[in-house]
Enzyme design. Structure first.
Site, PDB file in Angstrom:
ATOM      1  N   ASP B 274       0.796  -1.240   0.022  1.00  0.00           N
ATOM      2  CA  ASP B 274       0.002   0.049   0.050  1.00  0.00           C
ATOM      3  C   ASP B 274       0.792   1.323   0.026  1.00  0.00           C
ATOM      4  OD1 ASP B 274      -2.804   1.258   2.147  1.00  0.00           O
ATOM      5  OD2 ASP B 274      -2.222   1.335   0.166  1.00  0.00           O
ATOM      6  N   ASP B 350      -9.632  -0.913   3.434  1.00  0.00           N
ATOM      7  CA  ASP B 350      -8.846  -0.393   4.707  1.00  0.00           C
ATOM      8  C   ASP B 350      -9.656  -1.157   5.875  1.00  0.00           C
ATOM      9  OD1 ASP B 350      -8.174   2.518   3.401  1.00  0.00           O
ATOM     10  OD2 ASP B 350      -6.664   0.810   3.342  1.00  0.00           O
TER      11      ASP B 350
END
Lengths: 290, 431
Positions: B274, B350
């Protein structure tokens, strides 16, 4: 056991802190953040102290029970000291961030005050401390079992809940007093808070002799509560204002009851003040501003 | 069954990809004028789209981005004011947005933890594995197990990278219909099949007798309303509820089908990925954003959870993105005097990975302290990420800080704090 004990102990241990959270903290996002950060700091202190204890345990003879117990007691006191260190560290962090916090608070200019931060930080420590002490016990109380089957006390759950409640409140009060002491640089206050915490932890070492631990801890809780009240600016006058007619009228005034001061048809508000209500008699209340 | 699940998994990968349905397209057609009326929307979309493809299995992890990155016309007028004022405005809504992200993240975690603790299905280890983690973990040999988990992670991350690149390519060549279709199929799978599985397991746990006609009706209604809410329009709270439920379902699937150690290594690797994908200039996400900006279109609204507050009806009807952006939950808060919209968005990926972490903490061992510690760690990580967002004002990856804190706290609480607290509780000592 099971549900009755679970709910009873849960409400004893967490009721007041939950109520405090709902009524004073939940509405303000900034306070929620400070609360969770306070919980995080307490967690850090616990982590470090468990690390130290774990190393001590691993380095020592696991068969020697008195040594293990001694190490546990050492762990208790070390953890208490570390918690206070982290409380101080959190105080420093909050002081540093005060300007930044003033910027991100939603209301113009009404930044959170140090006293409010002290209360919230203390509550954060208290909630986390209480949760860590109590949650596993609560989940165990849901299942089947017999309390004290090996000869231990049968009052385990309720005393655990009472102790947790006391500790939560104590952390809140200590937070208020501690921050105030740091603000005014009164180091004896900090020393007093640390020694009180050590005293409470030491009293808990007397368990399962609950007569020796619970009543003194509650006396200390009450005393610290009174100390925190006076330290955060409370006074006997404000207490009486809370209870007497003045307080009642000022609360009632918010429901828009008007008391005309004179017989003139349109009484003008006093210049320079926004008053929603006017005193019925001189001297009853000193506050006129809404 | 395994094939079906793999297929479901496959589609779920793109579940949270942008989804522009046809209405969005038509909205785009006439959007030139509309968007100028809603100045912050394009930036909002574009920021969102940044997090598009990627993701690990299926979520779109979206970097947390601030809608202030590209000020629209209204904001440009204000841009003439000194920087300090704008910064103050940005920071002003920071605390509120943090809380508005805390609440759905907390809800998602609560749903996952509640399910894990009560429905044993999701903690039972089955012999089935996902095709993305082909190496079996042998519990007997530590070295072999570690090696296999690393290999599983490499496979999983490469799958994600490949899917991201495919998505970028598809987007570059304007294969919108394909992406739409893929997305709709994925959400169908999630809303119908996974929720059917979930409901079945819940009924088994509580020994509820259920007949097929009732079940079909429940699932049908749940799924259809979900599809409508997510892909078209629906009440805001309902949309949010569906997003939370979807994230929770996906997290539960991961918790069930990822092998023990692989799950932890994957969590760590995903945060690193990420970080790289969002911040490196040549990352696929960057390319996607740049392409979107070149084309000046509000690309795929993504499955994100927006923290801005309630849209005031009647304010600027034509600029209501809720009608066009099917996957975006938008709360828009109009400050009448400022005429500005500020929000922070968090991708569903997330949510999913946070919930996977907390769910795994709840699943392994019966310790609630570990779960609570991970929960607090993730919230603090999210808080820090949002603080960084307010400082740097550009899209940031939302995973690294929270997952790092979560992992550190999980392992340390499980191994260090747990024995300490257990000993204290046994003697009833209080610290």
């Amino acid at each position: 056991m099971t549900l009755a004990v679970f709910f009873g102990c849960a409400f004893i241990a967490f009721g007041p802190s939950f109520a405090l959270f709902v009524f004073t903290i939940a509405k303000d996002p900034l306070r929620v953040i400070i609360l969770i950060a306070g919980a995080f700091f307490w967690l850090l202190s616990l982590l470090l102290s468990s690390l130290v204890w774990f190393i001590a345990i691993k380095a020592s003879n696991s068969q020697d029970l008195t040594l293990q117990r001694g190490l546990l007691i050492f762990g208790v006191f070390f953890s208490v000291l570390l918690q206070e260190v982290f409380r101080f560290a959190y105080y420093r962090l909050l002081r540093k961030a005060t300007e930044g916090l003033a910027a991100i608070s939603d209301d113009d200019g009404s930044a959170i005050s140090v006293r409010q931060m002290a209360y919230v930080a203390g509550l954060g420590f208290g909630i986390m401390s209480g949760a860590f002490s109590m949650i596993n016990i609560l989940s165990d109380s849901l299942g089947p079992g017999t309390v004290g089957i090996f000869g231990d006390s049968q009052y385990y759950f309720i005393t655990a809940a009472l102790m947790t409640l006391a500790l939560t409140l104590l952390h809140t009060f200590w937070g208020v007093v501690f921050f105030e002491g740091c603000e005014k640089s009164r180091w004896w206050v900090i020393a007093a808070v640390v020694s009180l915490h050590l005293l409470v932890a030491g009293l808990s070492l007397l368990n399962p002799l609950y007569e020796g631990s619970l009543p003194p801890v509650y006396v200390i809780t009450l005393a610290t509560g009174v100390w925190a009240f006076f330290s955060s600016g409370g006074s006997l006058h404000s207490l009486s204002a809370l209870c007497t007619l003045c307080g009642f009228e000022s609360r009632a005034s918010r429901t828009m009851t008007e008391v005309p001061l004179s017989k003139t048809p349109n009484p003008q508000p006093l210049p320079g003040r926004r008053s929603m209500w006017l005193p019925t008699a001189p001297g009853v209340c000193s506050r006129q501003e809404s | 069954m395994r094939l079906l699940q793999l297929w479901a998994f496959d589609f779920c990968q793109l579940l949270f990809m942008n989804t522009s349905d046809s209405e969005e397209d038509s909205y785009n057609e006439r959007s030139a004028l509309v968007q100028s009326e809603s100045p912050t929307i394009p930036s909002y979309n574009q920021d969102h789209d940044m997090s598009l493809p990627q993701e690990t299995d299926s979520k779109r992890r979206r970097p947390v981005s601030s809608g202030l990155d590209e000020p629209g016309p209204v904001e440009r007028e204000r841009a003439s004011t000194p920087d300090g004022e704008e910064e103050e405005l940005t920071l002003k809504y920071g605390a509120k947005h943090v809380i508005m992200l805390f609440i759905p993240v907390t809800l998602c975690m609560v749903v996952v933890v509640a399910t894990i603790k009560s429905v044993s299905f999701y903690t039972e280890k089955s012999s089935q594995r996902l095709i993305y983690t082909p190496f079996e973990e042998d519990p007997n040999s530590v070295g072999q197990r570690l090696l296999n988990s690393f290999l599983n992670t490499i496979v999983m991350i490469s799958v994600i990278v490949v899917m991201t690149i495919i998505l970028v390519v598809l987007y570059k060549y304007r294969c919108y219909k394909f992406i739409h279709g893929w997305l709709i199929l994925s959400s169908l799978m999630l809303l119908f099949w996974f929720s059917f599985m979930y409901l079945g397991e819940v009924f088994k746990t509580y020994n509820v007798a259920m007949d097929y006609p009732t079940l079909v009706m429940i699932i049908w209604n749940f799924g259809v309303v979900g599809m409508i809410c997510i892909h078209w329009k629906g009440p805001l709270r309902l949309q949010q509820a569906y997003l939370i439920v979807i994230s929770a379902l996906m997290a539960l699937i991961f918790i069930k089908y990822l092998p023990e150690w692989s799950a932890w290594v994957i969590l760590g690797a995903i945060s690193i990925y990420d970080l790289i994908a969002v911040l490196c200039p040549k990352g696929p996400l960057r390319m996607l954003v740049e392409t979107a900006q070149e084309r000046n279109e509000p690309i795929f609204p993504a499955l994100i959870y927006s923290s801005a507050m309630v849209w005031m009806v009647g304010m600027a009807d034509s600029s209501n993105p809720g009608s066009g952006e099917s996957f975006t939950i938008i709360y828009k808060y109009f400050f009448p005097q400022d005429n500005e919209m500020l929000w922070v968005k968090l991708g569903l990926g997330d949510f999913i990975f946070y919930s996977v972490l907390v769910g795994k903490a709840a699943a392994t061992g019966g310790d609630w302290n570990t779960t609570l510690a991970c929960f607090v760690a993730i919230l603090i990580g999210l808080c820090l990420t949002l603080l960084l967002l307010a400082i740097f004002k550009k899209a940031l990856p939302a995973l690294p800080i929270s997952i790092t804190f979560g992992l550190v706290f999980y392992f340390s609480t499980d191994n260090l704090v747990r024995p300490f607290m257990d000993s204290l509780a046994a003697h009833q000592y209080y610290i």
